[in-house]
Design a protein around this motif. Sequence first.
Motif: not given
Length: 465
Positions: A79-93
């Motif tokens: 996946r793209s770096d931006e997509e990976k970051f988005q999924k990490w951000a969704e995990t953070v909470p």
Amino acid sequence: MKKFLDENFLLTNKTSETLYHEFAKAMPVIDYHNHLPPDQIANDTNFDNISQAWLYGDHYKWRAMRTNGIDESYCTGNRSDEEKFQKWAETVPYTLRNPLYHWTHLELQRYFGIGEVLNGKSAPDIYKRSSELLREKDFSCRNLLKKMNVKVVCTTDDPLDSLEHHKAYAAEGNELKMLPTFRPDKFILIDNPDFLSYLERLGAIVGFGIDSFETIKKALAQRARDFAALGCRLSDHGLEQIFAIDFTEEGADKAVKKVRAGQSLSTAEALEYKSAILHALGVMYAELGWTQQFHLGALRNNNRRAMRQLGPDTGWDSIGDFPQAAALSRFLGKLDEYNQLAKTVIYNLNPADNEMIATMIGNFNDGSVAGKVQFGSGWWFLDQKDGMTRQINALSNMGLLSRFIGMLTDSRSFLSFPRHEYFRRILCNILGEDIENGELPDDLAWTGEVVQNICYNNASRFFNF
């Protein structure tokens, strides 16, 4: 109610606040064990985006994402770096009360001045802002370290490494020191299927054939001297347990010859070789004046399917429950008996071993060096508030906390250095609570000096920096 992650984060009273802000906060950092890529420091690399700096190789985050139901393609996949970051951000909470929640927001604040909570909604803007900064020269790898007041980083390096990046960096004469650390575990684990190929590669580097126990020792000694020429002061071993049965060099040599002949070793034969080479390395470290580090107790690569598909160090490890005391006592005792015990740091991964390690080090602190044998800081799964507190308390109860050499990142990320701040806040809060409770005298000058020593001065003296 206190504000989340304010200036007094983790500090619960005025004395703790004073200890942190007036004594600990400004102290420089010696990160004496990490896994930073030397080429990125030598080349002073800039990252294109925060995913490259934050998510690449970070198995802590990958484990959390998988647990949150995120597909592997967003962790180690394509996946793209931006997509990976988005999924990490969704995990953070969902990481609340996991140290990742604290580390994530500390790092956003300290490096990028971003005070917002990271989640799926805030992710696009935080990705854009942090990535733009990372492309600026002020956010190159070296400058990221300087922002955290880092004076020394000790990378972790294999005897097979060329050390070319350390050589190039050393030739520049930089104020920020990058020093190699000698990690020869490949040449201890004789039952690894790749052991012979490692010997062949080592032989090509040192310029002679390796066909015996004696030539293995000779080759490793030659590489250790190469490391020392570049300022190496430490070795490191990541082992389940210490190997310390009775051995003879003849028995160790026989094991090497059998492996070279394509024959299988019994468990006892392999253990004899491992015990012999580990002892020989310990003697060598003492001769070089190095500090030896032992990271003990990880049960690695538990998921065979993931190991087959993704390889090691991708987030499938856990705490092991190996017996440690008897072998550790024999290993240290055999070296100490003939005054061949180097300065030593022992890290354990199982908190059930805290008190054992805290008392074991006292058996071999001989008065020659303050804190010669150290109980290392909370490591890996114990690198969090509770783990650090328990390590500090065990060391305090059974040793001398005041001689402790403090924190390290053990990280592959240039954004991980607020872990030093995290540790310092926890340390100051523990001491501040003791003072407030009347368990320590209200002597901030002395307690503050102890804090500064643990944060920086003890390590600087211990490693002769």
